[in-house]
Design a protein around this motif. Structure first.
Motif, PDB file in Angstrom:
ATOM      1  N   ALA A  46      -6.857  -3.135  -1.984  1.00 18.09           N
ATOM      2  CA  ALA A  46      -4.552  -3.983  -1.610  1.00 18.09           C
ATOM      3  C   ALA A  46      -3.993  -3.286  -0.288  1.00 18.09           C
ATOM      4  N   VAL A  47      -4.471  -3.034   0.629  1.00 21.47           N
ATOM      5  CA  VAL A  47      -4.277  -3.166   1.993  1.00 21.47           C
ATOM      6  C   VAL A  47      -4.949  -4.961   2.977  1.00 21.47           C
ATOM      7  N   GLN A  48      -5.625  -5.015   2.175  1.00 21.92           N
ATOM      8  CA  GLN A  48      -6.449  -6.196   3.207  1.00 21.92           C
ATOM      9  C   GLN A  48      -5.900  -6.817   2.005  1.00 21.92           C
ATOM     10  N   HIS A  49      -5.759  -7.505   0.781  1.00 25.42           N
ATOM     11  CA  HIS A  49      -5.548  -8.302   0.305  1.00 25.42           C
ATOM     12  C   HIS A  49      -3.841  -8.420  -0.777  1.00 25.42           C
ATOM     13  N   GLY A  50      -3.495  -7.315  -0.673  1.00 26.15           N
ATOM     14  CA  GLY A  50      -1.970  -6.910  -1.067  1.00 26.15           C
ATOM     15  C   GLY A  50      -2.407  -6.369  -2.647  1.00 26.15           C
ATOM     16  N   PRO A  51      -1.167  -5.682  -3.607  1.00 25.50           N
ATOM     17  CA  PRO A  51      -0.934  -5.722  -4.719  1.00 25.50           C
ATOM     18  C   PRO A  51      -1.762  -6.544  -5.570  1.00 25.50           C
ATOM     19  N   TRP A  52      -1.261  -7.638  -5.246  1.00 23.34           N
ATOM     20  CA  TRP A  52      -2.261  -8.453  -7.245  1.00 23.34           C
ATOM     21  C   TRP A  52      -2.744  -8.522  -6.542  1.00 23.34           C
ATOM     22  N   VAL A  53      -4.116  -8.815  -5.427  1.00 24.38           N
ATOM     23  CA  VAL A  53      -5.489  -9.015  -6.389  1.00 24.38           C
ATOM     24  C   VAL A  53      -5.979  -7.208  -6.225  1.00 24.38           C
ATOM     25  N   ALA A  54      -5.449  -6.267  -6.448  1.00 19.98           N
ATOM     26  CA  ALA A  54      -5.938  -5.586  -6.611  1.00 19.98           C
ATOM     27  C   ALA A  54      -5.686  -4.580  -7.883  1.00 19.98           C
TER      28      ALA A  54
END
Length: 88
Positions: A46-54
């Motif tokens: 989530a930190v590196q790629h954002g909430p949608w990827v997380a």
């Protein structure tokens, strides 16, 4: 590929290998370990790629660990219904 997604893929491979091994406790000990290791990985994604990827990584983890998720949902439903029933 970033480090966070590499760790998520490594987690998925380890989870699948553990699922193929025999277990006396129906893999619950493995599930607890995978949950403890997987939550920080999802946070890192989530930190590196954002909430949608997380959320996609979390959905993949939930598909691997479906029984702990089912039991969590049942427990939450029981807690919510008990609270609603006590209020009446």
């Amino acid at each position: 590929m970033s480090l966070s997604l590499t760790l998520a893929c490594l987690w998925a491979v380890v989870a699948n290998v553990l699922a193929m091994t025999p277990s006396k406790d129906q893999h619950w000990r493995n599930a607890y370990i995978l949950i403890a290791l997987g939550l920080p990985v999802v946070g890192y994604v989530a930190v590196q790629h954002g909430p949608w990827v997380a959320l996609l990584v979390l959905a993949g983890a939930c598909s691997v660990l479906r029984w702990p998720v089912i039991y969590l949902g049942r427990w939450l439903r029981r807690v919510v219904l008990r609270r609603d029933g006590a209020a009446e």
